[in-house]
Design a protein around this motif. Structure first.
Motif, PDB file in Angstrom:
ATOM      1  N   GLY A 206       0.803  -1.222   0.000  1.00 48.61           N
ATOM      2  CA  GLY A 206       0.000   0.000   0.000  1.00 48.61           C
ATOM      3  C   GLY A 206       0.830   1.263   0.000  1.00 48.61           C
ATOM      4  N   MET A 207       2.079   1.158   0.480  1.00 45.79           N
ATOM      5  CA  MET A 207       2.985   2.308   0.523  1.00 45.79           C
ATOM      6  C   MET A 207       3.928   2.336  -0.682  1.00 45.79           C
ATOM      7  N   ASP A 208       3.673   1.480  -1.674  1.00 42.63           N
ATOM      8  CA  ASP A 208       4.484   1.392  -2.894  1.00 42.63           C
ATOM      9  C   ASP A 208       5.913   0.912  -2.638  1.00 42.63           C
ATOM     10  N   ARG A 209       6.134   0.256  -1.523  1.00 42.95           N
ATOM     11  CA  ARG A 209       7.464  -0.304  -1.219  1.00 42.95           C
ATOM     12  C   ARG A 209       7.464  -1.757  -1.697  1.00 42.95           C
ATOM     13  N   PHE A 210       7.512  -1.921  -3.023  1.00 46.28           N
ATOM     14  CA  PHE A 210       7.269  -3.219  -3.637  1.00 46.28           C
ATOM     15  C   PHE A 210       8.301  -4.274  -3.256  1.00 46.28           C
ATOM     16  N   GLU A 211       9.572  -3.910  -3.230  1.00 49.44           N
ATOM     17  CA  GLU A 211      10.604  -4.906  -2.922  1.00 49.44           C
ATOM     18  C   GLU A 211      10.490  -5.393  -1.481  1.00 49.44           C
ATOM     19  N   ASP A 212      10.286  -4.458  -0.552  1.00 54.59           N
ATOM     20  CA  ASP A 212      10.127  -4.851   0.854  1.00 54.59           C
ATOM     21  C   ASP A 212       8.867  -5.703   1.035  1.00 54.59           C
ATOM     22  N   ALA A 213       7.805  -5.346   0.314  1.00 55.94           N
ATOM     23  CA  ALA A 213       6.566  -6.119   0.404  1.00 55.94           C
ATOM     24  C   ALA A 213       6.788  -7.537  -0.108  1.00 55.94           C
ATOM     25  N   ALA A 214       7.506  -7.665  -1.224  1.00 58.00           N
ATOM     26  CA  ALA A 214       7.781  -8.998  -1.784  1.00 58.00           C
ATOM     27  C   ALA A 214       8.511  -9.863  -0.769  1.00 58.00           C
ATOM     28  N   LYS A 215       9.525  -9.303  -0.124  1.00 56.72           N
ATOM     29  CA  LYS A 215      10.304 -10.073   0.849  1.00 56.72           C
ATOM     30  C   LYS A 215       9.445 -10.503   2.041  1.00 56.72           C
ATOM     31  N   ALA A 216       8.519  -9.652   2.444  1.00 54.97           N
ATOM     32  CA  ALA A 216       7.631 -10.014   3.555  1.00 54.97           C
ATOM     33  C   ALA A 216       6.756 -11.203   3.172  1.00 54.97           C
ATOM     34  N   PHE A 217       6.157 -11.161   1.996  1.00 55.02           N
ATOM     35  CA  PHE A 217       5.307 -12.275   1.562  1.00 55.02           C
ATOM     36  C   PHE A 217       6.124 -13.553   1.375  1.00 55.02           C
ATOM     37  N   LEU A 218       7.332 -13.432   0.846  1.00 49.36           N
ATOM     38  CA  LEU A 218       8.152 -14.615   0.585  1.00 49.36           C
ATOM     39  C   LEU A 218       8.616 -15.296   1.865  1.00 49.36           C
ATOM     40  N   ARG A 219       8.633 -14.560   2.976  1.00 53.93           N
ATOM     41  CA  ARG A 219       9.050 -15.146   4.257  1.00 53.93           C
ATOM     42  C   ARG A 219       7.891 -15.769   5.023  1.00 53.93           C
ATOM     43  N   THR A 220       6.691 -15.741   4.447  1.00 58.48           N
ATOM     44  CA  THR A 220       5.521 -16.284   5.144  1.00 58.48           C
ATOM     45  C   THR A 220       5.574 -17.800   5.186  1.00 58.48           C
ATOM     46  N   ASP A 221       5.303 -18.343   6.361  1.00 56.22           N
ATOM     47  CA  ASP A 221       5.348 -19.794   6.575  1.00 56.22           C
ATOM     48  C   ASP A 221       4.054 -20.434   6.074  1.00 56.22           C
ATOM     49  N   SER A 222       4.157 -21.226   5.022  1.00 60.70           N
ATOM     50  CA  SER A 222       2.960 -21.850   4.441  1.00 60.70           C
ATOM     51  C   SER A 222       2.417 -22.988   5.282  1.00 60.70           C
ATOM     52  N   THR A 223       3.163 -23.437   6.301  1.00 63.01           N
ATOM     53  CA  THR A 223       2.668 -24.523   7.145  1.00 63.01           C
ATOM     54  C   THR A 223       1.689 -24.029   8.203  1.00 63.01           C
ATOM     55  N   VAL A 224       1.619 -22.716   8.370  1.00 64.13           N
ATOM     56  CA  VAL A 224       0.690 -22.146   9.345  1.00 64.13           C
ATOM     57  C   VAL A 224      -0.730 -22.227   8.781  1.00 64.13           C
ATOM     58  N   PRO A 225      -1.704 -22.676   9.561  1.00 63.50           N
ATOM     59  CA  PRO A 225      -3.089 -22.766   9.065  1.00 63.50           C
ATOM     60  C   PRO A 225      -3.587 -21.397   8.609  1.00 63.50           C
ATOM     61  N   PRO A 226      -4.259 -21.334   7.466  1.00 66.78           N
ATOM     62  CA  PRO A 226      -4.763 -20.050   6.954  1.00 66.78           C
ATOM     63  C   PRO A 226      -5.706 -19.338   7.904  1.00 66.78           C
ATOM     64  N   THR A 227      -6.278 -20.076   8.861  1.00 68.00           N
ATOM     65  CA  THR A 227      -7.195 -19.433   9.807  1.00 68.00           C
ATOM     66  C   THR A 227      -6.524 -18.308  10.585  1.00 68.00           C
ATOM     67  N   GLU A 228      -5.178 -18.339  10.673  1.00 65.41           N
ATOM     68  CA  GLU A 228      -4.460 -17.292  11.402  1.00 65.41           C
ATOM     69  C   GLU A 228      -4.556 -15.946  10.690  1.00 65.41           C
ATOM     70  N   TYR A 229      -4.694 -15.971   9.364  1.00 66.17           N
ATOM     71  CA  TYR A 229      -4.660 -14.710   8.612  1.00 66.17           C
ATOM     72  C   TYR A 229      -5.781 -14.600   7.580  1.00 66.17           C
ATOM     73  N   SER A 230      -6.722 -15.534   7.587  1.00 67.24           N
ATOM     74  CA  SER A 230      -7.744 -15.564   6.540  1.00 67.24           C
ATOM     75  C   SER A 230      -8.651 -14.338   6.548  1.00 67.24           C
ATOM     76  N   HIS A 231      -8.678 -13.593   7.659  1.00 67.92           N
ATOM     77  CA  HIS A 231      -9.519 -12.392   7.705  1.00 67.92           C
ATOM     78  C   HIS A 231      -8.901 -11.235   6.935  1.00 67.92           C
ATOM     79  N   ILE A 232      -7.627 -11.358   6.507  1.00 63.59           N
ATOM     80  CA  ILE A 232      -7.027 -10.284   5.707  1.00 63.59           C
ATOM     81  C   ILE A 232      -6.582 -10.762   4.328  1.00 63.59           C
ATOM     82  N   ALA A 233      -6.281 -12.054   4.173  1.00 64.58           N
ATOM     83  CA  ALA A 233      -5.821 -12.571   2.882  1.00 64.58           C
ATOM     84  C   ALA A 233      -5.942 -14.083   2.870  1.00 64.58           C
ATOM     85  N   SER A 234      -5.945 -14.645   1.664  1.00 69.48           N
ATOM     86  CA  SER A 234      -5.976 -16.092   1.497  1.00 69.48           C
ATOM     87  C   SER A 234      -4.613 -16.573   1.016  1.00 69.48           C
ATOM     88  N   PRO A 235      -4.343 -17.886   1.060  1.00 71.77           N
ATOM     89  CA  PRO A 235      -3.084 -18.392   0.483  1.00 71.77           C
ATOM     90  C   PRO A 235      -2.923 -18.006  -0.983  1.00 71.77           C
TER      91      PRO A 235
END
Length: 372
Positions: A206-235
Motif C-alpha cells: 500500500g505504501m508502494d514499497r514493492f521490494e520490501d513487500a515482496a520479501k515479507a510475503f516470501l518469508r511467510t510460513d505456508s505450514t501455518v493454518p490459513p485461519t491465522e490470517y484468513s480475515h485479511i488474505a488467502s493463500p
C-alpha cells in the motif's frame, strides 16, 4: 451478458471518481470493490455485499451496498431497503455500546486492571464490528495500558493492525506489527508470524514499497493454518502478491533462489500455478510468454482490494525488466524481432523503447535508418 444502462452509468461515475473499471474489511470490501469495478459482476457482487453487510452489524456498510445496488438495478426485488433491519440493528448497537461502556466504567471504579483491559478489548471489538473504526482504535489503544503478558501484547497489536488495515493507515499497520514482532519468540506457538508478515506485506504494498513487500510475503510460513490470517488474505492472495512483486523487483537469480527454490513459498504457489509458470518463464528467458500469462490475469488483479491501484505500476516494472533482460545476450537487436516479442499485432515497440532510453531504464541507442 451485456451490462445494463444503469450498470454502465454507475461504473462511469465510479471511473470519474478515480476508480478502476474492468469491462468484461475483507469479504465485504472485496465484494463491494467488485461491484464498483466490474460490469459483468456488478449486480451479483453488490447483492452479495448486501447479504454480507446484513450478516453483521455495520449499518453504514449496508447503506453503501444497498445504495449502489438500487442505482444499478433499481427494479430488482433485492434493491429494496430493509428499514426494519436498519432500525433494529441501530437500536441493538446503541444498547450494546451503552452496556459495554457501563461495564467498563464499573471496572475503572473498582480499579480491576485485568477487567479494564478486557472491557476495552470488548468495546473495541464492538466498535470494529459496527464500523466505528476511530473509536475501536481508541479502545484498543487504552487496552494497551493494562497488558501484562506477551499474549496480551500480541492480541492488542493484532487488533490495532487489523483496524489500521481497514482504515488503510499502512504506517500504523507497520507500527503495530513491529510491536508484535518485538515480543515474539520463534518457539512461541502463540506468535502469529504468518499474520505479521502478510499484514506487513499488504501495508508495504500500500505504501508502494514493492521490494520490501515482496520479501515479507516470501518469508511467510505456508505450514501455518490459513485461519491465522484468513480475515485479511488467502493463500492464493499471498501467492499472487508475493509472486508479482518478486517479478517486479528481483533479478533472475533471486527469483530462482528466493521464490522457486523457497519451500515455504512454493507451497503458496501451488494455489496459483500460472504465477509460478510466469516466474519460471522469466527465469528461463522466455519473456514474451511470461508477459502473455500475466496479461491473461490482469483483469482479475484489477478487482483485488489491495492490488487494484498498483497493477499498472507492477505490470510496467515487470514489462520493463523483460525488455531489458531480452537485450542482455545481444549487442544489437532488430526492431522487427522486438516487435514480434513484445508489441501488440500491428503496432511497434519503438516509442516505448524511446521512453525507456530517455528514462535511463534501458542502456541502448536506436538506429532508425537500419531499424536496430
Amino acid at each position: 451478458m451485456a451490462a445494463s444502462d444503469e450498470v454502465l452509468g454507475y461504473l462511469a461515475k465510479q471511473s470519474n471518481l478515480g476508480g478502476v473499471v474492468v469491462l468484461g474489511r475483507t469479504r465485504f470490501d472485496r465484494l463491494f470493490l467488485i461491484g464498483q469495478s466490474s460490469a459483468a459482476l456488478c449486480v451479483e457482487a453488490l447483492k452479495a455485499a448486501v447479504v454480507e453487510a446484513k450478516a453483521g452489524n455495520d449499518v453504514n456498510r449496508y447503506r453503501d451496498a444497498w445504495d449502489a445496488l438500487r442505482t444499478v438495478a433499481p427494479n430488482d426485488p433485492e434493491a429494496q431497503r430493509d428499514d426494519a433491519w436498519i432500525e433494529r440493528t441501530e437500536m441493538a448497537n446503541k444498547a450494546e455500546t451503552a452496556r459495554l461502556e457501563g461495564e467498563l466504567k464499573g471496572y475503572r471504579n473498582n480499579l480491576i486492571k485485568e477487567s479494564i483491559r478486557m472491557g476495552n478489548e470488548d468495546l473495541g471489538k464492538h466498535f470494529e464490528s459496527i464500523g466505528r473504526l476511530n473509536e475501536a482504535t481508541e479502545a484498543y489503544t487504552r487496552m494497551r495500558q493494562d497488558v501484562s503478558t506477551t499474549k496480551h501484547i500480541v492480541d492488542c497489536g493484532m487488533h490495532l493492525a487489523n483496524v489500521s488495515l481497514h482504515r488503510r493507515d499502512y504506517a500504523m499497520v507497520l507500527n503495530n506489527v513491529g510491536k508484535i514482532t518485538a515480543v515474539q519468540n520463534e518457539d512461541d506457538e502463540r506468535a502469529p508470524q504468518a499474520y505479521t508478515r502478510i499484514a506487513s506485506g499488504i501495508a508495504l504494498l500500500g505504501m508502494d514499497r514493492f521490494e520490501d513487500a515482496a520479501k515479507a510475503f516470501l518469508r511467510t510460513d505456508s505450514t501455518v493454518p490459513p485461519t491465522e490470517y484468513s480475515h485479511i488474505a488467502s493463500p492464493n492472495d499471498v501467492a499472487v502478491y508475493g509472486g508479482l512483486l518478486a517479478l517486479a523487483t528481483m533479478n533472475r537469480k533471486e527469483l530462482q533462489h528466493l521464490v522457486l527454490d523457497n519451500l515455504y513459498f512454493r507451497a503458496f504457489l501451488e494455489h496459483e500455478p500460472h504465477i509460478r509458470k510466469a516466474i519460471s518463464l522469466f527465469v528461463n528467458g522466455r519473456y514474451s510468454s511470461c508477459l502473455s500469462i500475466l496479461e491473461g490475469s490482469r483483469a482479475d488483479y484489477l478487482l483485488d482490494v489491495y492490488l487494484q491501484s498498483h497493477v499498472p505500476a507492477i505490470y510496467s516494472k515487470i514489462r520493463t525488466k523483460c525488455i531489458v533482460q531480452y537485450f542482455v545476450p545481444f549487442s544489437c537487436v532488430t526492431l522487427e524481432s522486438l516487435d514480434a516479442a513484445f508489441a501488440q499485432p500491428g503496432t511497434s515497440i519503438g516509442p516505448e523503447l524511446v521512453r525507456m532510453i530517455r528514462q535511463d531504464a534501458l542502456k541502448a541507442r536506436i538506429d532508425a535508418k537500419n531499424k536496430v
